[in-house]
Enzyme design. Structure first.
Site, PDB file in Angstrom:
ATOM      1  N   VAL A  64      27.657  48.888  18.903  1.00 37.35           N
ATOM      2  CA  VAL A  64      26.367  49.561  18.672  1.00 37.35           C
ATOM      3  C   VAL A  64      25.621  49.772  20.001  1.00 37.35           C
ATOM      4  CG1 VAL A  64      24.167  49.455  17.449  1.00 37.35           C
ATOM      5  CG2 VAL A  64      26.234  48.592  16.345  1.00 37.35           C
ATOM      6  N   LYS A 108      20.758  41.532  10.797  1.00 38.83           N
ATOM      7  CA  LYS A 108      20.408  41.184   9.401  1.00 38.83           C
ATOM      8  C   LYS A 108      20.511  39.692   9.133  1.00 38.83           C
ATOM      9  CE  LYS A 108      24.996  42.334   8.724  1.00 38.83           C
ATOM     10  NZ  LYS A 108      25.296  43.138   9.841  1.00 38.83           N
ATOM     11  N   GLY A 144      29.134  51.457  12.288  1.00 39.21           N
ATOM     12  CA  GLY A 144      29.730  52.252  13.363  1.00 39.21           C
ATOM     13  C   GLY A 144      28.734  52.483  14.479  1.00 39.21           C
ATOM     14  N   ASP A 151      27.653  39.631   3.867  1.00 33.96           N
ATOM     15  CA  ASP A 151      26.979  40.687   4.639  1.00 33.96           C
ATOM     16  C   ASP A 151      26.075  41.505   3.700  1.00 33.96           C
ATOM     17  OD1 ASP A 151      27.054  42.652   7.166  1.00 33.96           O
ATOM     18  OD2 ASP A 151      27.390  43.863   5.376  1.00 33.96           O
ATOM     19  N   GLY A 197      40.404  49.661  12.035  1.00 32.31           N
ATOM     20  CA  GLY A 197      39.143  49.243  12.648  1.00 32.31           C
ATOM     21  C   GLY A 197      37.964  49.219  11.691  1.00 32.31           C
ATOM     22  N   GLY A 238      22.962  50.729   8.056  1.00 33.01           N
ATOM     23  CA  GLY A 238      23.365  51.410   9.298  1.00 33.01           C
ATOM     24  C   GLY A 238      22.396  52.515   9.655  1.00 33.01           C
ATOM     25  N   GLU A 278      15.298  48.855  11.365  1.00 34.61           N
ATOM     26  CA  GLU A 278      15.956  49.843  10.496  1.00 34.61           C
ATOM     27  C   GLU A 278      17.473  49.676  10.475  1.00 34.61           C
ATOM     28  OE1 GLU A 278      14.451  52.647   8.531  1.00 34.61           O
ATOM     29  OE2 GLU A 278      16.420  52.040   7.797  1.00 34.61           O
ATOM     30  N   LYS A 298      21.852  41.853   3.626  1.00 32.14           N
ATOM     31  CA  LYS A 298      21.162  43.150   3.611  1.00 32.14           C
ATOM     32  C   LYS A 298      20.270  43.249   2.369  1.00 32.14           C
ATOM     33  CE  LYS A 298      24.796  45.453   6.230  1.00 32.14           C
ATOM     34  NZ  LYS A 298      26.130  46.090   6.118  1.00 32.14           N
ATOM     35  N   GLU A 357      37.112  43.685  10.233  1.00 28.53           N
ATOM     36  CA  GLU A 357      37.319  42.838  11.405  1.00 28.53           C
ATOM     37  C   GLU A 357      38.540  41.946  11.204  1.00 28.53           C
ATOM     38  OE1 GLU A 357      33.850  40.987  12.937  1.00 28.53           O
ATOM     39  OE2 GLU A 357      32.564  42.576  12.165  1.00 28.53           O
TER      40      GLU A 357
HETATM   41  N1  HSE Z   1      30.358  45.062   8.538  1.00 30.49           N
HETATM   42  C1  HSE Z   1      29.360  45.886   7.944  1.00 30.49           C
HETATM   43  C2  HSE Z   1      29.995  46.846   6.946  1.00 30.49           C
HETATM   44  C3  HSE Z   1      28.602  46.713   8.930  1.00 30.49           C
HETATM   45  O1  HSE Z   1      31.221  46.873   6.803  1.00 30.49           O
HETATM   46  O2  HSE Z   1      29.268  47.569   6.292  1.00 30.49           O
HETATM   47  C4  HSE Z   1      27.585  45.932   9.665  1.00 30.49           C
HETATM   48  O3  HSE Z   1      26.623  45.417   8.798  1.00 30.49           O
END
Ligand code: HSE
Length: 439
Positions: free
Chosen positions: A17, A105, A303, A201, A187, A134, A129, A205, A190
């Protein structure tokens, strides 16, 4: 801060980023100047390992304190991630009254209220934001565009990695393992995909989005979380035959008594729901507000360039001083709101999809339906698949609205029946809020 000014930026972290932010600030420099009357100069790039970082002509250091304290730094962009060094760096900047732009986050889901209060105390702000969705401006929408709405529900696909995997499993009939391997190769996932595939994750969020949507402090611990790791391709196929697509949804709903029901789990979404169409690495968040009705925020949720798009938008708002004003005035951020009242997960009312592996002998379905009936669960459909392979046959059951606690109790009874093979699958079905159904 006034217009026609140059702003010195310190960039903490220069990974995917960070490189995107540097690229936008270089390639779009003139466009940003023309549109905003402001110039943004990256003065410091701070990373953990300077030798490993490629940042074009930018000078890279490892001393975040010196960079933040530098007179040349007006705004700090934190892209380190995590709750360790990032927190210390953010606190250092805030104590100096320097605004923060962050995509972090995990940090905000865990320490948002405390950091927002610190920012206010020092007459500055945190813009975030890029921390959810994203590049999709969902935080801007919740805090500004939708401020005239009482929001009743927010339902999102907020993890691109899971959506890439589920899209492959749905379209190609792949197993979870096959789809994950491809996502890693390309990609999208991870090397250690745990944060994404476990649903954490998405839960972090959701904590941020729900706090803003409902003006109540939500933490990750308030959210029930199930990931996609154990999802079987047969369930994706059976769901599809019934007209549903399985998505990892982050759901926040206001119950009748104002308690919040917060959850992240694989969910059967009707194929006519707009969220069913959201595929690959895209994110989408459906928001149900009492004035606007249903709105949808859609775009790339991860991304380099999409996330950098949100970071630079925040940078502009901070440089204009609008974020500072909103931060001072609006009472929507978690430092100004009370802790959310949470509906315990066992009280959730949902429809369910059950897939059992049953021995093909007389009386099995009677035992299963008795267990469900005794738990007060009403069936909406039941289907046994014909098969000539093995002793166990799949039985697919969908239910009318039932309580989560009752469903789990019934499932325990069913799973203990000698005629049932394990594991069974139990997934939740989501229907749009009644007043919006069919609109
Ligand atoms: N790893 C997250 C996703 C992006 O796959 O949406 C970063 O929060």
């Amino acid at each position: 801060m006034t217009s026609d000014r140059t702003f010195g930026i310190t960039l903490l972290g220069c990974g995917i980023v960070g490189s995107g932010v540097a690229r936008i600030l270089t390639e779009q420099r003139e466009m940003l100047q023309r549109r905003t009357g402001m110039t943004f100069d990256i003065r410091h790039v701070v990373v953990r390992n300077a030798a490993k970082t490629r940042a074009g002509d930018l000078t890279v250091s490892t001393d975040f304190k010196a960079a933040i304290e530098s007179k040349e730094t007006d705004i700090v962009i934190e892209l380190i991630g995590g709750t360790g060094a990032a927190k210390t760096a953010i606190e250092t900047a805030l104590r100096l009254g320097k605004p923060i732009v962050t995509a972090n986050k995990s940090l905000l889901a865990a320490h948002g209220a405390e950091l927002f209060a610190l920012a206010k105390k020092h007459n500055t702000c945190i813009a975030f934001e890029a921390s959810a969705g994203g590049g999709v401006p969902i935080i801007n929408a919740l805090t500004r565009g939708l401020i005239a709405n009482r929001i009743d529900a927010l339902v999102g696909i907020v993890n691109g990695t899971c959506n890439v995997i589920l899209t492959r499993m749905t379209r190609n009939g792949w197993t979870y393992e096959q789809a994950l391997a491809e996502a890693q190769e390309k990609g999208f996932a991870e090397a250690d995909p745990t944060m994404d595939v476990s649903g954490r994750d998405a839960a972090q969020k959701l904590a941020l989005l729900a706090s803003l949507a409902f003006n109540a402090r939500v933490t990750e611990g308030d959210i029930y979380v199930e990931g996609i790791e154990t999802l079987q391709k047969v369930d994706i196929e059976f769901a599809k035959e019934m007209g549903y697509i399985i998505k990892l949804l982050a759901i926040a709903e206001r119950a009748a008594d104002d308690r919040l029901c917060l959850r992240v789990h694989p969910t059967l979404v009707h194929h006519e729901d707009v969220l069913a169409e959201v595929s690959g690495s895209f994110n989408a968040i459906s928001v149900y507000g009492n004035s606007l009705g249903h709105s949808l925020f859609y775009g790339r949720g991860a991304g380099a360039m999409p996330t950098a798009s949100a970071v630079v938008a925040d940078l502009v708002s901070v440089a204009m001083g609008t974020t500072q004003i909103e931060f001072k005035q609006l009472r929507v951020f978690p430092d100004t709101t009370a802790a959310a009242k949470i509906l315990p997960f066992h009280e959730l009312q949902s429809r369910y999809y059950l897939r059992l592996m049953a021995r093909d002998v007389p009386g099995v379905l009677a035992q299963v339906t008795t267990a469900l009936g005794e738990a007060g669960i009403s069936l909406s459909a039941i289907h046994q698949r014909e098969t000539d392979a093995g002793q166990f046959v799949p039985v697919i059951i969908t239910t009318h609205l039932a309580k989560e606690g009752a469903m789990q109790a019934a499932l325990q009874v069913i799973d203990a029946l000698p005629v049932i093979g394990r594991p069974s699958a139990c997934l939740r079905i989501i229907d749009p809020p009644l007043e919006f159904a069919g609109n």
